[in-house]
Design a protein around this motif. Structure first.
Motif, PDB file in Angstrom:
ATOM      1  N   SER A  11       0.112  56.984  -8.356  1.00 32.94           N
ATOM      2  CA  SER A  11      -0.333  57.325  -9.475  1.00 32.94           C
ATOM      3  C   SER A  11      -1.689  58.045  -9.482  1.00 32.94           C
ATOM      4  O   SER A  11      -2.505  57.681  -8.811  1.00 32.94           O
ATOM      5  CB  SER A  11      -0.588  56.059 -10.600  1.00 32.94           C
ATOM      6  N   ARG A  13      -4.049  58.375 -12.105  1.00 37.59           N
ATOM      7  CA  ARG A  13      -5.090  57.950 -12.738  1.00 37.59           C
ATOM      8  C   ARG A  13      -6.194  57.007 -12.274  1.00 37.59           C
ATOM      9  O   ARG A  13      -5.561  56.080 -11.496  1.00 37.59           O
ATOM     10  CB  ARG A  13      -4.556  57.503 -14.240  1.00 37.59           C
ATOM     11  N   SER A  16      -5.369  53.005 -12.672  1.00 41.78           N
ATOM     12  CA  SER A  16      -4.224  52.948 -12.258  1.00 41.78           C
ATOM     13  C   SER A  16      -3.965  51.323 -11.630  1.00 41.78           C
ATOM     14  O   SER A  16      -4.552  50.918 -11.061  1.00 41.78           O
ATOM     15  CB  SER A  16      -3.686  53.861 -11.050  1.00 41.78           C
ATOM     16  N   TYR A  17      -2.763  50.841 -12.226  1.00 45.73           N
ATOM     17  CA  TYR A  17      -2.451  49.494 -11.575  1.00 45.73           C
ATOM     18  C   TYR A  17      -1.996  49.520 -10.213  1.00 45.73           C
ATOM     19  O   TYR A  17      -2.022  48.670  -9.429  1.00 45.73           O
ATOM     20  CB  TYR A  17      -1.425  48.776 -12.518  1.00 45.73           C
ATOM     21  N   ASN A  18      -1.683  50.656 -10.114  1.00 45.82           N
ATOM     22  CA  ASN A  18      -0.886  50.610  -8.604  1.00 45.82           C
ATOM     23  C   ASN A  18      -2.171  50.851  -7.570  1.00 45.82           C
ATOM     24  O   ASN A  18      -2.008  50.645  -6.521  1.00 45.82           O
ATOM     25  CB  ASN A  18       0.049  51.961  -8.635  1.00 45.82           C
ATOM     26  N   PRO A  80       4.129  53.673  -9.793  1.00 48.44           N
ATOM     27  CA  PRO A  80       4.701  53.448 -11.101  1.00 48.44           C
ATOM     28  C   PRO A  80       6.052  53.990 -10.892  1.00 48.44           C
ATOM     29  O   PRO A  80       6.332  54.801 -10.064  1.00 48.44           O
ATOM     30  CB  PRO A  80       3.641  53.953 -12.127  1.00 48.44           C
ATOM     31  N   GLU A  81       6.853  53.652 -11.911  1.00 48.15           N
ATOM     32  CA  GLU A  81       7.989  54.422 -12.124  1.00 48.15           C
ATOM     33  C   GLU A  81       7.946  55.113 -13.449  1.00 48.15           C
ATOM     34  O   GLU A  81       7.476  54.579 -14.238  1.00 48.15           O
ATOM     35  CB  GLU A  81       9.031  53.131 -12.443  1.00 48.15           C
ATOM     36  N   TYR A  82       8.366  56.545 -13.145  1.00 44.50           N
ATOM     37  CA  TYR A  82       8.271  57.542 -14.151  1.00 44.50           C
ATOM     38  C   TYR A  82       9.729  57.880 -14.661  1.00 44.50           C
ATOM     39  O   TYR A  82      10.269  58.435 -13.735  1.00 44.50           O
ATOM     40  CB  TYR A  82       7.701  58.847 -13.773  1.00 44.50           C
ATOM     41  N   ASN A  83      10.059  57.377 -15.500  1.00 43.48           N
ATOM     42  CA  ASN A  83      11.545  57.740 -16.157  1.00 43.48           C
ATOM     43  C   ASN A  83      12.471  57.400 -15.186  1.00 43.48           C
ATOM     44  O   ASN A  83      13.486  58.153 -14.836  1.00 43.48           O
ATOM     45  CB  ASN A  83      11.825  59.331 -16.380  1.00 43.48           C
ATOM     46  N   HIS A  84      12.389  56.216 -14.711  1.00 42.72           N
ATOM     47  CA  HIS A  84      13.534  55.479 -13.821  1.00 42.72           C
ATOM     48  C   HIS A  84      13.217  56.452 -12.450  1.00 42.72           C
ATOM     49  O   HIS A  84      14.163  56.080 -11.713  1.00 42.72           O
ATOM     50  CB  HIS A  84      14.920  55.350 -14.241  1.00 42.72           C
ATOM     51  N   ALA A 116       3.807  48.869  -9.499  1.00 45.60           N
ATOM     52  CA  ALA A 116       3.237  47.886 -10.688  1.00 45.60           C
ATOM     53  C   ALA A 116       3.408  49.010 -11.879  1.00 45.60           C
ATOM     54  O   ALA A 116       3.668  50.141 -11.863  1.00 45.60           O
ATOM     55  CB  ALA A 116       1.999  47.824 -10.487  1.00 45.60           C
ATOM     56  N   THR A 117       4.208  48.095 -12.896  1.00 43.27           N
ATOM     57  CA  THR A 117       4.244  48.696 -14.322  1.00 43.27           C
ATOM     58  C   THR A 117       3.483  48.025 -15.363  1.00 43.27           C
ATOM     59  O   THR A 117       3.406  46.818 -15.020  1.00 43.27           O
ATOM     60  CB  THR A 117       5.764  48.970 -14.455  1.00 43.27           C
ATOM     61  N   ALA A 118       3.300  48.596 -16.603  1.00 38.41           N
ATOM     62  CA  ALA A 118       2.813  48.034 -17.705  1.00 38.41           C
ATOM     63  C   ALA A 118       3.683  47.424 -18.031  1.00 38.41           C
ATOM     64  O   ALA A 118       3.731  46.602 -18.988  1.00 38.41           O
ATOM     65  CB  ALA A 118       2.033  49.130 -18.343  1.00 38.41           C
TER      66      ALA A 118
END
Ligand SMILES: Cc1cc2nc3c(=O)[nH]c(=O)nc-3n(C[C@H](O)[C@H](O)[C@H](O)COP(=O)(O)O)c2cc1C
Length: 191
Positions: A11, A13, A16-18, A80-84, A116-118
């Motif tokens: 990520s 940003r 970011s959690y990641n 993160p995962e974006y759109n699987h 990590a994902t929200a």
């Protein structure tokens, strides 16, 4: 011997959690006396892969990143995962570096994947996509992983994980990354 590990968040940003999860992995690596090189995709500022740009020449910022990966024995990515799938910026990084010759830098590195994902999905589908691309490039991926869901509630105000079992999983994965990297003569290149 010291293990050299490249660490990267998928990520861009800043909040970011990641990035947070990766920081915990870096702390574990440092406890193990590894030399960690954190690559920041935000400041790397890579142009989107374009064969016409490549035709003129691989951009110097790509070559510089490839050298950093090449120098390492292991790589850890938290994404993160974006759109699987995986974020475009991370795929772009992988695609550009895969074009570097005479040897793309991922070959024979030892790899560890985290995410990590929200949301509630644990990033597992994205991790599988990342696993597929890195396997195509010859990364020797560790079978374990770390996956954090509901990330907005997972970290305390100091950035530590509230769930000690996940912290233990990070420690175990990073220990494997260091020890397998050091034991793998194919990954032991560079200075
Ligand atoms: C374009 C886009 C697609 C997303 N797709 C997914 C998804 O497929 N699965 C999921 O769990 N979260 C998805 N999310 C939510 C992200 O997991 C969430 O924004 C996460 O916090 C991003 O990681 P970061 O905090 O490291 O930036 C998506 C977010 C964006 C911006």
């Amino acid at each position: 011997m010291t293990a050299r590990i490249v660490a990267l968040a998928g990520s861009l940003r800043l909040g970011s959690y990641n990035r947070k999860l990766l920081k915990l992995a870096v702390q574990e690596l440092e406890k193990l006396k590894a030399e960690v090189d954190v690559v920041d995709l935000k400041t790397a500022n890579l142009v989107v892969y374009d064969g016409d740009i490549e035709g003129v020449g691989i951009p110097p910022e790509v070559t510089a990143l490839a050298e950093r990966v090449s120098r390492a024995q292991g790589i850890v990515i938290s994404t993160p995962e974006y759109n699987h799938s995986i974020p475009g910026g991370l795929k772009n990084f992988i695609d550009w570096l895969s074009r570097v010759r005479p040897q793309q830098p991922f070959q024979d590195k030892v790899g560890a994947i985290m995410g990590a994902t929200a949301g509630v999905g644990l990033t597992l589908r994205g991790q599988l996509v990342l696993r597929q691309s890195l396997t195509a490039l010859g990364v020797l991926l560790l079978p374990g992983n770390v996956a954090v869901a509901r990330a907005a509630d997972a970290f305390d105000e100091t950035g530590a994980l509230k769930d000690s079992r996940t912290q233990e999983l990070i420690a175990k994965l990073m220990s494997q990354l260091v020890h397998v990297s050091l034991a793998n003569p194919l990954a032991t290149k560079g200075t």
